[in-house]
Write an enzyme that holds these catalytic residues in place. Sequence first.
Site, PDB file in Angstrom:
ATOM      1  N   CYS A 114       2.124   7.244   0.641  1.00  0.00           N
ATOM      2  CA  CYS A 114       2.646   6.627  -0.587  1.00  0.00           C
ATOM      3  C   CYS A 114       4.014   7.183  -0.979  1.00  0.00           C
ATOM      4  O   CYS A 114       4.703   6.600  -1.817  1.00  0.00           O
ATOM      5  CB  CYS A 114       1.652   6.800  -1.729  1.00  0.00           C
ATOM      6  SG  CYS A 114       0.058   6.063  -1.379  1.00  0.00           S
ATOM      7  N   HIS A 251       5.401   5.436  -8.218  1.00  0.00           N
ATOM      8  CA  HIS A 251       4.424   4.896  -7.271  1.00  0.00           C
ATOM      9  C   HIS A 251       3.258   4.306  -8.055  1.00  0.00           C
ATOM     10  O   HIS A 251       2.764   4.900  -9.016  1.00  0.00           O
ATOM     11  CB  HIS A 251       3.924   6.005  -6.347  1.00  0.00           C
ATOM     12  CG  HIS A 251       2.741   5.606  -5.537  1.00  0.00           C
ATOM     13  ND1 HIS A 251       2.716   4.441  -4.798  1.00  0.00           N
ATOM     14  CD2 HIS A 251       1.519   6.189  -5.361  1.00  0.00           C
ATOM     15  CE1 HIS A 251       1.542   4.334  -4.204  1.00  0.00           C
ATOM     16  NE2 HIS A 251       0.798   5.370  -4.531  1.00  0.00           N
ATOM     17  N   ASN A 281      -2.305  -0.830  -5.140  1.00  0.00           N
ATOM     18  CA  ASN A 281      -1.573   0.256  -4.490  1.00  0.00           C
ATOM     19  C   ASN A 281      -1.095  -0.217  -3.110  1.00  0.00           C
ATOM     20  O   ASN A 281      -1.917  -0.425  -2.214  1.00  0.00           O
ATOM     21  CB  ASN A 281      -2.493   1.481  -4.356  1.00  0.00           C
ATOM     22  CG  ASN A 281      -1.786   2.677  -3.741  1.00  0.00           C
ATOM     23  OD1 ASN A 281      -0.679   2.557  -3.206  1.00  0.00           O
ATOM     24  ND2 ASN A 281      -2.422   3.829  -3.807  1.00  0.00           N
TER      25      ASN A 281
END
Length: 324
Positions: A114, A251, A281
């Site tokens: 990520c 993020h 996500n």
Amino acid sequence: MTLRSRIIGIGSFLPAHISTNDDMAKIVDTSDEWIVERTGIRVRHFADENMSSSVMAVKAAEQALNSAGLTGDDLDLIVLGTVTPDKTFPATAAYVQAGLGMKHGCAFDVVAACSGFLYALKTADNMLRLGQAKTALVVGVETLSKITDFKDRNTCVLFGDGAGCVILKAEEAAGTSADRGVLDTLIYSDGSYAPELCSTGGPSTNHDVGYITMNGREVFRHAAVNMAEVSAEILQKNGVSLDEVDWLVPHQANIRILEATAKRLGIPMEKVISTVDLHANTSAASIPLALAEGVKNGKIKEGQLLLLPGMGAGFTWGASLIRL
Ligand code: COA
């Protein structure tokens, strides 16, 4: 005077297929209520069988090149963050290079989950500042649906697919925080946390791609702390106060992580770009997708100061300070 990497183009791509929380509830024992309350996620996009990461990355890159008035041949560097490459090798960036008709320079991947976009951004920015390239494409792209275990309700509701990217151009600047461009990027990792969030497979362990497996609570505990701390550190290092930041573009893992990060840092949620409800996500793609969305909906404007923190498997984390 110094060299700065200025963002001259932004692009994004989301596959057409949208899966709602109710759709997920048909596959695993979950509900729209649980997912919204615990994560803030409402829908996610899934790539179809034939859509690989490079296909999505090329579509996002074409949009970014178009917005910059460039073609693929104007690029001399591609750095791409992903944990869902087209193949074990070559790099997904190689397929993107070919897809854009770019015959020179170099193209490679970075793997930081990520935090992949931040790692890619730092790498490209350093190369541009050193005069090793002039115009770079920095991509974050994921087809996480292809490594998701759709029998595991703990993970399958959390992830989505997509691609986001920026074009960076090396330009002379004064060397102050008033410059446009990437002002600084900090990246960190602590590999002792690798088992907390990883794939169950890999070529040199079991010849298998594997599925995402995660200790959600442990990841959650570290995410807000790490993102808030690295954000505070980069501001202090660059002599910039929190009040000067126009937008936090973090993020996008979980709305509760975004809220906890904002609270720890001391920035109001009104200054946080949140796309987790729409994208879920998307790992390395999530920050550039949020950036693209913020620009598209008119919130983020040229000249504004952006703070981009991220955190992911490894653990990896970092933050970038950018004046658009
Ligand atoms: N639907 C319904 N129930 C679910 C569920 C789902 N999709 N997923 C998990 N549950 C259940 C669990 O089984 C658990 O049940 P139990 O108490 O009977 O064992 C219960 O919900 C509570 O689980 P818990 O882990 O306490 O929930 P949480 O509030 O911590 O939220 C996450 C779980 C995964 C949403 C949260 O920990 C998180 O977002 N972590 C970070 C994940 C992430 O984004 N990682 C990617 C890299 S940054």
